[in-house]
Design a protein around this motif. Structure first.
Motif, PDB file in Angstrom:
ATOM      1  N   SER A 350       0.958  -1.310   0.226  1.00  0.00           N
ATOM      2  CA  SER A 350       0.164   0.270   0.182  1.00  0.00           C
ATOM      3  C   SER A 350       0.360   0.874  -0.170  1.00  0.00           C
ATOM      4  O   SER A 350       0.796   2.469  -0.820  1.00  0.00           O
ATOM      5  N   GLN A 351       2.411   1.069   0.901  1.00  0.00           N
ATOM      6  CA  GLN A 351       2.188   2.370   0.837  1.00  0.00           C
ATOM      7  C   GLN A 351       3.265   2.555  -0.763  1.00  0.00           C
ATOM      8  O   GLN A 351       3.586   3.355  -0.742  1.00  0.00           O
ATOM      9  N   LEU A 352       3.819   1.594  -0.799  1.00  0.00           N
ATOM     10  CA  LEU A 352       4.447   1.743  -2.428  1.00  0.00           C
ATOM     11  C   LEU A 352       4.057   2.003  -3.456  1.00  0.00           C
ATOM     12  O   LEU A 352       4.292   2.443  -4.122  1.00  0.00           O
ATOM     13  N   GLU A 353       2.277   1.974  -2.927  1.00  0.00           N
ATOM     14  CA  GLU A 353       1.464   2.626  -4.061  1.00  0.00           C
ATOM     15  C   GLU A 353       0.820   3.853  -4.143  1.00  0.00           C
ATOM     16  O   GLU A 353       1.092   4.918  -4.963  1.00  0.00           O
ATOM     17  N   THR A 354       1.350   4.417  -2.982  1.00  0.00           N
ATOM     18  CA  THR A 354       1.086   5.888  -1.937  1.00  0.00           C
ATOM     19  C   THR A 354       2.416   6.361  -2.835  1.00  0.00           C
ATOM     20  O   THR A 354       1.962   7.593  -3.225  1.00  0.00           O
ATOM     21  N   LEU A 355       3.675   5.644  -2.563  1.00  0.00           N
ATOM     22  CA  LEU A 355       4.630   6.823  -3.293  1.00  0.00           C
ATOM     23  C   LEU A 355       5.172   6.475  -5.068  1.00  0.00           C
ATOM     24  O   LEU A 355       5.277   7.382  -5.186  1.00  0.00           O
ATOM     25  N   GLY A 356       4.221   5.571  -5.315  1.00  0.00           N
ATOM     26  CA  GLY A 356       4.060   5.717  -6.578  1.00  0.00           C
ATOM     27  C   GLY A 356       3.006   6.899  -7.127  1.00  0.00           C
ATOM     28  O   GLY A 356       3.021   7.399  -8.214  1.00  0.00           O
ATOM     29  N   LYS A 357       1.818   6.580  -6.662  1.00  0.00           N
ATOM     30  CA  LYS A 357       1.045   7.905  -6.685  1.00  0.00           C
ATOM     31  C   LYS A 357       1.890   9.423  -6.860  1.00  0.00           C
ATOM     32  O   LYS A 357       2.222  10.214  -7.958  1.00  0.00           O
ATOM     33  N   TYR A 358       2.458   9.325  -5.353  1.00  0.00           N
ATOM     34  CA  TYR A 358       2.633  10.989  -5.120  1.00  0.00           C
ATOM     35  C   TYR A 358       3.851  10.518  -6.799  1.00  0.00           C
ATOM     36  O   TYR A 358       3.853  12.054  -6.890  1.00  0.00           O
ATOM     37  N   ALA A 359       4.899   9.685  -7.050  1.00  0.00           N
ATOM     38  CA  ALA A 359       5.926  10.047  -8.080  1.00  0.00           C
ATOM     39  C   ALA A 359       5.097   9.990  -9.331  1.00  0.00           C
ATOM     40  O   ALA A 359       5.856  11.652 -10.282  1.00  0.00           O
ATOM     41  N   THR A 360       4.359   9.615  -9.853  1.00  0.00           N
ATOM     42  CA  THR A 360       3.162  10.067 -10.797  1.00  0.00           C
ATOM     43  C   THR A 360       3.167  11.584 -10.837  1.00  0.00           C
ATOM     44  O   THR A 360       3.144  12.864 -11.553  1.00  0.00           O
ATOM     45  N   TYR A 361       2.375  11.889  -9.988  1.00  0.00           N
ATOM     46  CA  TYR A 361       1.909  13.883  -9.464  1.00  0.00           C
ATOM     47  C   TYR A 361       3.344  14.689 -10.128  1.00  0.00           C
ATOM     48  O   TYR A 361       3.177  15.314 -10.400  1.00  0.00           O
ATOM     49  N   PHE A 362       4.337  14.254  -9.749  1.00  0.00           N
ATOM     50  CA  PHE A 362       5.517  14.760  -8.705  1.00  0.00           C
ATOM     51  C   PHE A 362       6.261  15.146 -10.186  1.00  0.00           C
ATOM     52  O   PHE A 362       6.746  16.481 -11.067  1.00  0.00           O
ATOM     53  N   LEU A 363       5.862  13.589 -11.553  1.00  0.00           N
ATOM     54  CA  LEU A 363       6.679  13.538 -13.346  1.00  0.00           C
ATOM     55  C   LEU A 363       5.810  14.970 -13.806  1.00  0.00           C
ATOM     56  O   LEU A 363       6.658  15.409 -14.364  1.00  0.00           O
ATOM     57  N   ILE A 364       4.458  14.342 -13.117  1.00  0.00           N
ATOM     58  CA  ILE A 364       3.598  15.284 -14.493  1.00  0.00           C
ATOM     59  C   ILE A 364       4.156  17.040 -14.286  1.00  0.00           C
ATOM     60  O   ILE A 364       4.430  17.589 -14.803  1.00  0.00           O
ATOM     61  N   VAL A 365       3.385  17.505 -12.855  1.00  0.00           N
ATOM     62  CA  VAL A 365       4.485  18.957 -12.100  1.00  0.00           C
ATOM     63  C   VAL A 365       5.843  19.571 -13.131  1.00  0.00           C
ATOM     64  O   VAL A 365       5.722  20.582 -13.610  1.00  0.00           O
ATOM     65  N   ILE A 366       6.781  18.053 -12.977  1.00  0.00           N
ATOM     66  CA  ILE A 366       8.120  18.579 -13.711  1.00  0.00           C
ATOM     67  C   ILE A 366       7.920  18.606 -15.010  1.00  0.00           C
ATOM     68  O   ILE A 366       8.759  19.424 -15.809  1.00  0.00           O
ATOM     69  N   PHE A 367       7.174  18.161 -15.262  1.00  0.00           N
ATOM     70  CA  PHE A 367       7.241  18.355 -16.908  1.00  0.00           C
ATOM     71  C   PHE A 367       7.247  19.113 -17.423  1.00  0.00           C
ATOM     72  O   PHE A 367       7.470  20.034 -18.293  1.00  0.00           O
ATOM     73  N   ILE A 368       5.560  19.931 -16.701  1.00  0.00           N
ATOM     74  CA  ILE A 368       4.774  21.176 -17.130  1.00  0.00           C
ATOM     75  C   ILE A 368       6.109  21.840 -16.662  1.00  0.00           C
ATOM     76  O   ILE A 368       5.934  22.832 -17.815  1.00  0.00           O
ATOM     77  N   ILE A 369       6.414  21.785 -16.006  1.00  0.00           N
ATOM     78  CA  ILE A 369       7.475  22.865 -15.457  1.00  0.00           C
ATOM     79  C   ILE A 369       8.687  23.308 -16.229  1.00  0.00           C
ATOM     80  O   ILE A 369       8.633  24.036 -17.111  1.00  0.00           O
ATOM     81  N   GLY A 370       9.621  21.905 -16.538  1.00  0.00           N
ATOM     82  CA  GLY A 370      10.140  22.145 -16.771  1.00  0.00           C
ATOM     83  C   GLY A 370       9.831  22.410 -18.550  1.00  0.00           C
ATOM     84  O   GLY A 370      10.792  22.968 -19.216  1.00  0.00           O
ATOM     85  N   ALA A 371       9.197  22.134 -19.360  1.00  0.00           N
ATOM     86  CA  ALA A 371       9.003  22.162 -20.588  1.00  0.00           C
ATOM     87  C   ALA A 371       8.218  23.800 -20.657  1.00  0.00           C
ATOM     88  O   ALA A 371       9.068  24.288 -21.843  1.00  0.00           O
ATOM     89  N   PHE A 372       7.593  24.430 -19.966  1.00  0.00           N
ATOM     90  CA  PHE A 372       7.612  25.029 -19.842  1.00  0.00           C
ATOM     91  C   PHE A 372       8.950  26.309 -20.050  1.00  0.00           C
ATOM     92  O   PHE A 372       8.783  27.442 -20.609  1.00  0.00           O
ATOM     93  N   VAL A 373       9.770  26.410 -18.839  1.00  0.00           N
ATOM     94  CA  VAL A 373      10.585  26.918 -18.744  1.00  0.00           C
ATOM     95  C   VAL A 373      11.733  26.555 -19.547  1.00  0.00           C
ATOM     96  O   VAL A 373      12.203  27.823 -20.166  1.00  0.00           O
ATOM     97  N   LEU A 374      11.377  25.012 -20.829  1.00  0.00           N
ATOM     98  CA  LEU A 374      12.755  25.485 -21.637  1.00  0.00           C
ATOM     99  C   LEU A 374      11.600  26.104 -22.522  1.00  0.00           C
ATOM    100  O   LEU A 374      12.585  26.743 -22.847  1.00  0.00           O
ATOM    101  N   ILE A 375      10.304  26.298 -22.599  1.00  0.00           N
ATOM    102  CA  ILE A 375      10.650  26.737 -23.568  1.00  0.00           C
ATOM    103  C   ILE A 375      10.830  28.614 -23.391  1.00  0.00           C
ATOM    104  O   ILE A 375      10.793  29.079 -24.806  1.00  0.00           O
ATOM    105  N   ILE A 376      10.730  29.051 -22.125  1.00  0.00           N
ATOM    106  CA  ILE A 376      10.793  30.606 -22.382  1.00  0.00           C
ATOM    107  C   ILE A 376      12.046  30.875 -22.343  1.00  0.00           C
ATOM    108  O   ILE A 376      12.239  31.389 -23.719  1.00  0.00           O
ATOM    109  N   ILE A 377      12.914  29.933 -22.235  1.00  0.00           N
ATOM    110  CA  ILE A 377      14.654  29.758 -22.134  1.00  0.00           C
ATOM    111  C   ILE A 377      14.385  30.105 -23.651  1.00  0.00           C
ATOM    112  O   ILE A 377      15.717  31.132 -24.371  1.00  0.00           O
ATOM    113  N   ASN A 378      13.968  28.660 -24.427  1.00  0.00           N
ATOM    114  CA  ASN A 378      14.493  28.943 -25.833  1.00  0.00           C
ATOM    115  C   ASN A 378      14.170  30.622 -26.985  1.00  0.00           C
ATOM    116  O   ASN A 378      14.324  30.635 -27.789  1.00  0.00           O
TER     117      ASN A 378
END
Lengths: 544, 217
Positions: A350-378
């Motif tokens: 159960s806690q692995l699944e919780t962790l996996g869920k956190y990781a997914t949200y984290f990745l989505i946020v990272i990807f959005i922020i990352g893409a946004f920052v890179l677009i601006i820089i570019n």
């Protein structure tokens, strides 16, 4: 070719810009690597759990009121399933006290020695005690049993205590037991194979399944109370035929306080200290003899004298979770499969699944922020390079080639940062994951403790009103085995997973490459759009 | 095949759609082997004409025929990178490259198979009187005159049929100006068509044909 050459030339000349892009990608890749590693560790561990976990389970009738016991034939038939790796069973027979032995009386009307009182308190008639105080508190609510729920025969009270769920006790109406089971003083139990013997019996080394002699192992309390020693003899009687007497020799003594099993004090026979262990060959011999002694009796007979009948308890071992589930599905509506290994697995995962869920949200946020920052820089970068675009297209370089050059530049910088970031991320992923696991565990434990009411049962499948315990699980149970089975896992599965030792693997690396490509494509798409929009004459005229 | 390498037919151009034409109904012809000087007052549209001829701007109406083909129908990148060479008034060199690299890049972009690009680039730069020590210098470290010469060398590097030059000698001393004109004359003698936009009477004198653009009132 010159496009690539020019791209590398531009990377080396615009160090500041590329270092900035590199740093952003580095941070993103470290974060992504950790996120992906957590997800991958989650997936791998779950799969390993499911694939490598050897599951011990028991089959019980779904409707305990109709059918409390399963015949040996039925158990054997079920054990022939292709999904079952191993099958063991125990047979138990109730006996009444004969000469030289009297049961430890849980009703308090007979004997409660000092050790017993120290351990269980002063148990009164009609009262139920277990080693787990909370269980005693909740016993009434947890059973919901009525007289009508139990068979009218003493055999209906199949002995409990011990086995996988250990501290689980199923309480029945006490008066019923004290009235109906007054003759059932002892439970004599045998296991069909030596490997399935409980550790506390097998460690004595005095019982082998092929031994036809009536050598037995009794509890220390019982031995002390009756002043029995190794080599002493006593007799037990068929409760339904007092003429049928069997003589047993004490071959060993076990200490019931070391069995980690709760004491079921609902009847003398179900009390662990009144358990007597013999070999399976001896048990067969007794049952055969009893059947010969009482040839006319059947289970439904109204005759007083009846042959001894055994209650069989099958333990099914499955190589993995998949086989367990398939076997469970094949059981149909009449039987249910119960395993504390599986409930432990679900708790642990159960806690692995919780962790996996956190990781997914984290990745989505990272990807959005990352893409946004890179677009601006570019975009800023492209604006600064307008003149360059103008000159290159003015002297005849095709726009798509200019765009390709920019994308190559971005790819090279991104992937260089990605490699460094992934390396850092893979090193950091394990401590970060473990730290998150510790946090989640402590939160879950706090929540669990807060929500736990006095008298609650420990978490189990909870879908059975009968006995889910057994004697087949080796000491240490699931947790101990699991640690051996899965190399990159440490922790006590009976509680929570507390650490992993590796997380980044080839899957994560491939995912990182995809993340890198995704980020580069998203950010360079903006650059390409701008390049394709620019007209050289306008750029050069504006500069002039 | 047309006898003219370049031919303008009723060429009109306006900065704004539907606005006043800065070039209105221009008909000119250019032959191989000649140097043309386009002169006129400021604002007459000399540089605009050069942009139209080099394919950087589209005419409002009319045609520009290159060897009889309308350049509007030719791939403009091929036209600019292979068939014509442009020497811009403001040089338009890439600042992060050296003089030699700028020349070599043009060779690369043209896609023409040229052996020993570096050697050829150096020869061209030496031909336009760029000192050897300046060959590998970054563009921004060169003077205006030196940059002008690099721009000329770049335009010559892939041997185009026509060379457009916008004030090619504007930043050069008289000796270098003469040297550049000598080079252009040699190229014309080799059969190239040289079209120069200039204010300089000296350059005009050295041309074979002078076209004067009048400001449209």
């Amino acid at each position: 070719m010159y496009v690539i050459k020019n791209a590398f030339r531009c990377i080396s000349r615009a160090k500041g810009r590329n270092v900035l892009i590199g740093l952003v990608v580095l941070l993103l890749s470290v974060s992504s690597c950790i996120g992906l590693s957590i997800k991958e560790a989650n997936r791998t561990l779950k799969k390993q759990y499911a694939d490598d976990m050897e599951i011990t389970a028991t089959v019980n009738p779904k409707d305990m009121r109709k059918n409390r016991n399963i015949s040996l034939d039925k158990l054997t038939e079920l054990s022939n399933s292709e999904f079952v790796k191993e099958f063991n069973y125990s047979s138990s027979v109730y006996f009444a006290a004969g000469d030289g032995i009297e049961p430890l009386d849980v009703a308090g009307s007979f004997k409660q020695n000092k050790d017993f009182k120290d351990k269980y308190g002063d148990v009164k008639n009609g009262e139920t005690r277990t080693t787990t105080e909370t269980q005693t508190e909740s016993s009434e609510s947890s059973t919901g049993s009525e007289n009508s729920e139990f068979p009218e025969k003493p055999e209906g009270g199949f002995p409990t205590g011990g086995g996988q769920s250990g501290n689980k006790t199923f309480i029945t109406n006490n008066n019923f037991f004290f009235n109906m089971a007054s003759m059932n003083d002892f439970t004599v139990t045998a296991y069909n194979s030596d490997t399935s013997l409980p550790e506390y019996i097998s460690s004595l080394g005095v019982i082998t399944s092929s031994d036809e002699n009536l050598n037995c192992v009794i509890s220390k309390s019982l031995a002390e109370e009756n002043e029995l020693e190794i080599g002493s003899t006593f007799t037990l009687k068929n409760p339904d035929n007092e003429e049928e007497v069997y003589a047993f020799t004490v071959a060993g003594v076990f200490d019931s306080s070391e069995t980690d099993e709760s004491q079921d004090t609902s009847s003398n026979a179900s009390f662990t200290d009144n358990y007597i262990y013999i070999s399976s060959a001896a048990m067969e011999k007794i049952l055969l003899s009893s059947a010969e002694t009482n040839p006319e009796t059947t289970e439904d007979s109204e005759e007083t004298a009846k042959a001894l009948t055994a209650n069989y308890k099958g333990t099914f071992i499955f190589a993995n979770l998949d086989n367990y589930n398939k076997f469970s599905e094949s059981l149909g509506d009449d039987y249910t499969l119960v395993s504390s290994d599986v409930s432990n697995y679900e708790q642990s995962i159960s806690q692995l699944e919780t962790l996996g869920k956190y990781a997914t949200y984290f990745l989505i946020v990272i990807f959005i922020i990352g893409a946004f920052v890179l677009i601006i820089i570019n975009l800023f970068s492209i604006r600064n390079r307008k003149y360059e675009i103008g000159v290159l297209t003015a002297i005849g370089m095709k726009k798509w080639k200019v765009a390709t050059q920019f994308v190559i530049e971005l790819f090279v910088v991104t992937f260089a940062a990605l490699i460094i970031g992934s390396t850092i991320g893979s090193v950091a992923s394990v401590p970060v994951t473990n730290s998150l696991l510790v946090t989640i565990n402590s939160e879950e434990k706090t929540e669990s403790e807060t929500s736990k009411q006095p008298g609650d049962f420990p978490a189990t499948d909870g879908n059975i009103s009968g006995d889910v315990s057994g004697k087949m699980t080796p000491p240490g149970g699931f947790g101990g085995d699991f640690k051996q089975m899965i190399g990159d896992f440490e922790g006590n599965v009976n509680n929570y997973i507390i650490s992993i030792s590796s997380a980044t693997d080839m899957t994560v690396i491939l995912q990182m490459i995809l993340v890198g490509m995704g980020l580069t494509l998203v950010s360079s798409a903006a650059a390409v759009t701008f390049v394709m929009r620019y007209e050289p004459l306008k750029i050069l005229n504006n500069r002039d | 095949m047309s006898e003219y390498v370049l031919e303008l037919k009723d060429l009109c151009y306006s900065y704004v759609k539907g606005g006043k034409n800065i070039i209105d109904g221009l008909n000119l012809t250019f032959e191989k082997g000649k140097i043309y000087a386009i002169v006129g007052k400021s604002g007459a549209g000399k540089t605009t004409l050069l942009s139209l001829l080099s394919g950087l701007a589209k005419p409002t109406s009319g045609e520009i025929l290159f060897n009889g083909s309308d350049i509007a129908k030719i791939n403009k990148y091929n036209y600019r990178s292979k068939l014509v060479g442009v020497v811009f008034q403001s040089f338009n060199l890439l600042p992060y490259l050296s003089a030699t690299e700028n020349v070599m890049l043009s060779m690369d972009i043209s896609g023409k198979k040229i052996k020993n690009k570096k050697e050829l680039a150096k020869k061209l730069l030496e031909k336009v009187n760029l000192e050897e020590e300046d060959l590998n210098r970054g563009i921004l470290k060169l003077s205006g005159g030196q940059q002008q010469r690099v721009a000329i060398a770049r335009a010559l590097s892939y041997e185009p049929d026509i060379i457009f030059a916008d004030e090619p000698t504007g930043n050069l001393d008289i000796d270098t100006q003469n040297d550049i004109m000598k080079i252009l004359r040699t190229l014309a003698n080799e059969g190239k068509c040289i079209i120069i936009v200039t204010h300089s009477p000296d350059v005009s004198k050295l041309s074979d044909v002078i076209y004067e653009l009048k400001t449209i009132k």
